[in-house]
Write an enzyme that holds these catalytic residues in place. Structure first.
Site, mmCIF file in Angstrom:
data_model
loop_
_atom_site.group_PDB
_atom_site.id
_atom_site.type_symbol
_atom_site.label_atom_id
_atom_site.label_comp_id
_atom_site.label_asym_id
_atom_site.label_seq_id
_atom_site.Cartn_x
_atom_site.Cartn_y
_atom_site.Cartn_z
ATOM 1 C CG ASP A 10 33.766 -36.227 35.388
ATOM 2 O OD1 ASP A 10 34.182 -36.439 36.495
ATOM 3 O OD2 ASP A 10 32.845 -36.520 35.017
ATOM 4 C CG ASP A 12 33.286 -42.667 36.006
ATOM 5 O OD1 ASP A 12 34.078 -43.189 35.576
ATOM 6 O OD2 ASP A 12 32.944 -42.801 37.418
#
Length: 163
Positions: A10, A12
């Site tokens: 991922d 952020d």
């Protein structure tokens, strides 16, 4: 054909600090220290590094595809200074209400990367800070790691993956 192994990350909260109001442009991008060493160690162990990220701020009208591409280019330029790199960035611009197939927890982004790079999901990992990341990884057969958002827990992630 030889299938490759990958680390799906991922963006952020994993590569850079997550913000409640979204990372909308490079002025708001805060790359975590030592991410380059983390990525270099994974690459040295034969993993592709693929970012899979929900970026609904685009369709919410808060940022643009161009801004997101600039953020990704900035992350890549930073990593390149240290001899590390992301093999590809995949992102979903849709809001949850749009019910697309690419927004995690749905596996569309991972499936695209698996097809594009001939990845063996059973030899791969999904690392994220939300249940949706884990769910997406599990749905394609990846091993998964969920860390606390913005924790920079790179040493423990490496121990888990490389042990």
């Amino acid at each position: 054909m030889n299938k490759k192994k990958a680390i799906f990350l991922d963006r952020d909260g994993i590569l850079n600090r997550n913000r409640d109001d979204y990372v909308k442009d490079i002025s708001e991008l805060e790359i975590f220290p030592n991410i380059e060493n983390f990525i270099k160690k994974l690459q040295a162990s034969g993993f592709l590094i693929i970012v899979v990220s929900n970026q609904s701020a685009i369709n919410r009208g808060l940022t643009t595809h161009s801004n997101v591409d600039e953020i990704h280019a900035s992350i890549q330029a930073y990593l390149n200074k240290f001899g590390a790199n992301i093999d590809n960035f995949y992102y979903c611009p849709h809001t949850p209400a749009e019910n697309c197939t690419c927004r995690k927890p749905k596996p569309g982004l991972l499936i695209k990367a698996i097809d594009d790079f001939s990845i063996d999901p059973l030899s791969s990992w999904m690392v994220g800070d939300r249940d949706s990341d884990v769910d997406a990884g599990e749905s394609v057969g990846c091993k998964t790691i969920k860390i606390q958002e913005n924790s920079c827990d790179f040493e423990n992630i490496l121990k888990t993956i490389l042990s």
